[in-house]
Structure formats: C-alpha cells, structure tokens
Design an enzyme around this catalytic site. Structure first.
Site, PDB file in Angstrom:
ATOM      1  N   CYS A 195       0.836  -1.200   0.000  1.00 42.18           N
ATOM      2  CA  CYS A 195       0.000   0.000   0.000  1.00 42.18           C
ATOM      3  C   CYS A 195       0.874   1.255   0.000  1.00 42.18           C
ATOM      4  O   CYS A 195       1.573   1.514  -0.964  1.00 42.18           O
ATOM      5  CB  CYS A 195      -0.971  -0.064   1.172  1.00 42.18           C
ATOM      6  SG  CYS A 195      -2.336   1.092   1.012  1.00 42.18           S
TER       7      CYS A 195
ATOM      8  N   HIS B 293      -3.657  -5.611   1.032  1.00 43.00           N
ATOM      9  CA  HIS B 293      -3.008  -5.832   2.326  1.00 43.00           C
ATOM     10  C   HIS B 293      -2.977  -7.306   2.721  1.00 43.00           C
ATOM     11  O   HIS B 293      -3.894  -7.773   3.406  1.00 43.00           O
ATOM     12  CB  HIS B 293      -3.761  -5.063   3.414  1.00 43.00           C
ATOM     13  CG  HIS B 293      -3.564  -3.592   3.348  1.00 43.00           C
ATOM     14  ND1 HIS B 293      -2.465  -2.962   3.882  1.00 43.00           N
ATOM     15  CD2 HIS B 293      -4.322  -2.618   2.798  1.00 43.00           C
ATOM     16  CE1 HIS B 293      -2.547  -1.661   3.677  1.00 43.00           C
ATOM     17  NE2 HIS B 293      -3.667  -1.423   3.013  1.00 43.00           N
TER      18      HIS B 293
ATOM     19  N   GLU C 130      -1.215  -8.571   5.011  1.00 45.40           N
ATOM     20  CA  GLU C 130      -1.069  -8.646   6.482  1.00 45.40           C
ATOM     21  C   GLU C 130      -2.392  -8.460   7.204  1.00 45.40           C
ATOM     22  O   GLU C 130      -2.472  -8.683   8.408  1.00 45.40           O
ATOM     23  CB  GLU C 130      -0.016  -7.613   6.940  1.00 45.40           C
ATOM     24  CG  GLU C 130      -0.494  -6.179   7.107  1.00 45.40           C
ATOM     25  CD  GLU C 130      -0.711  -5.434   5.793  1.00 45.40           C
ATOM     26  OE1 GLU C 130      -0.662  -6.060   4.726  1.00 45.40           O
ATOM     27  OE2 GLU C 130      -0.956  -4.208   5.853  1.00 45.40           O
TER      28      GLU C 130
END
Lengths: 82, 229
Positions: free
Chosen positions: B86, B203, B205
C-alpha cells in the site's frame, strides 16, 4: 538576492486526470458550454536566496525534478521573478 | 530469517505487518525507525501501509527521502528483498525501485473493501508457494492506488511477467468492476527487474486469520518466508 519562483506542476499529456474531468463536467452543468477541457495541477511558490536569476531558476528546477513533480506522470514549468 | 518493518511518521500497518511475519515459524521481526540509517542486518525490509508524512505532496514522496530509505535503496540494489504494501508500494515507486506511479483512484474516492487477486506468476521469490492462477481474497484500503506506467514500460513488464497480482472477479476474470481503483491492466502487484522488490496495493497482512475474514494474505507471507528459510 531574493527571488521568487513559481513552479507549476501538471499531469503530462495522455495521463488521465479524473479530477479535471469531474470539474469540467460540473462547469458544463453550470452552463459553461464554451469551457471544453479542465486540467488540474499544483503551484508551488518558492522563496530563493541566489546570486543570479539563472541560479535561482536552476535551484527551482532541481527542486521540481527531484521532489515537487513526479516525472513519471507530471511535467513542470518554472517561472522566476525578483 | 530476520524481517525489518520500517516505521515512518504516519505508518499505520506496521504492527499488522509485524504480527503477520511473526506468525511464521523461524522468523524474527524488528522495527526500523525511518530516521535511523541502520538496517540492523535484516534479511528482508518491509515498508508498511499508512500515510507516511501525511501523504503530503504525493503519497510516498517525502518518505522516500527518509534517512532509512538511503539504506533500503542500497539494500535493494544489491539484491536484498524489499516488500512495499500500500503506502509502502507508493514509497517504492517514488524511490525508483519499481517503475510507474500510483495516481488517485479513478472514482476519486478512498476505497476500503475486499478484492480478489489472481496470481499471475508463481515463479517469483514471493509466490513460489502459490499456484499459477490461484485466487486470493484480501482487503484494499487506499485513495491513491490507480497504477499507471507508460505503454512501453507496461508492455515490457507484462512480457517479463512482472505483474504478479491482478484484480479479478470471482471467476478469475479481469473486469472493470473487479478493479477497485482503475489500475491499468488491473495491476495489483509488481516485482522489480531482478525480482527482489515487490510492491502491492492490497493488504496481505490484514488477511492472516479466519477472524479477519480471510487467511489468503498469510499464504503470500508464508510462501515468501518458506522460500527464504
């Protein structure tokens, strides 16, 4: 000597400008039928201490190419005044 | 393996990234402060999501000049692994470690939703544990994720299979509706010429546990860590 530089950063030709298009459409809605196209950009005003105008121009151009503009999508113009 | 997570003022996915890597066996994780010029001999550098330096001027444009970035650029140029997620992807582009630029989303809105990615190249350091064409679900959350590169750069990257993730629909097809930001060719993630730098807008994560709605992001992180250890 103190100079003032105006750096005008705008999107390169051919790079999509959705903000400009949206503003253009809004202007059309307001009745501005003669405004054919809107391009958005940014203006930075720099105060520069330099010996000569060309030194000031050089400093502003370097600042523009290293940080103020992203050369992948943007172009810039530098204008120096006293 | 030691992973370093860079913290810029305004990073907000640093702890998520820390957690995601920490969950992999044998992985040690360290934070790296943006103002330091010490990479603490990590094997991998992660530039996390967020709004480094408030995203002033352009996303990533100021973070790119942080003291730590000098070391990160040298590290990447000498073949070290760097992952930008990002805002981290935006920093990598501004640094010139990856080609192209990320522009405002085509609808001019901040987009926060789940997307589906298709693995376009399972033959990279980041994807070797995944299958070619595999579909992965994970969130995006950004205002400037509209990937752009000029035609010659883009066609070169495509011919070198360096677009490794693309936005697709449930059937795995690239469509305008599946593309959250207007990215050219549905680009969601790319790698550098040498294959050691990855930049992606979604994302991984934030998709590492079932309670988060998906574990598919964890697949990418584990795939990478397994290949490295």
């Amino acid at each position: 000597m103190k100079f003032q530089a105006k750096v005008n950063v705008s999107l390169k030709e051919g790079v999509l400008d959705p903000q400009g298009q949206t503003i253009g459409n809004a202007l059309l809605d307001l009745g501005f039928e003669n405004i054919l196209k809107v391009k958005t950009g940014k203006i930075f005003t720099l105060e520069i201490e330099a010996e000569t105008e060309s030194d000031a121009t050089r400093a502003a151009s370097e600042a523009a190419s290293r940080l103020l503009a992203n050369p992948v999508i943007e172009q810039f113009k530098v204008e120096v005044v006293l | 393996m030691k992973v370093g997570i860079v913290i810029f003022p305004g990073s907000n996915c640093d702890y998520d990234a820390y957690q995601a890597f920490k969950m992999v066996d044998g992985v040690e994780v360290e934070y790296l402060w943006h103002g330091s010029d010490d990479l603490k001999s990590v094997d991998v550098v992660v530039l996390p999501g967020g709004f480094a330096h408030g995203d002033y001027l352009r996303a990533g444009s100021i973070a790119r000049f942080s003291p730590i970035m000098k070391r990160v650029i040298e590290f990447a140029e000498s073949g070290g692994f760097v992952i930008g997620i990002c805002n981290g992807f935006q920093v990598l582009l501004e640094s010139g470690l990856l080609p192209g630029a990320l522009m405002k989303n085509i609808n001019l809105r901040f987009v926060c939703r789940e997307v589906i990615l298709r693995v376009e190249n399972a033959n990279t350091a980041f994807t070797s544990g995944l299958k070619q064409g595999q579909l992965l679900r994970m969130p995006v959350a950004h205002g400037e994720g509209n990937y752009y590169a000029d035609i010659s750069t883009l066609s070169r990257m495509e011919s070198e299979s360096r677009v490794i993730f693309r936005y697709v629909d449930r059937e795995g097809v690239v469509t305008a509706e599946a593309n959250p930001n207007g990215s050219i060719n549905g680009v969601a993630g790319i790698v550098s010429e040498k294959g050691n730098v990855l930049g992606m807008m979604p994302h991984p994560e934030r998709a590492i546990e079932h309670i988060l709605g998906s574990i598919d992001g964890g697949h990418i992180i584990r795939s990478f860590c397994m290949a490295k250890t």
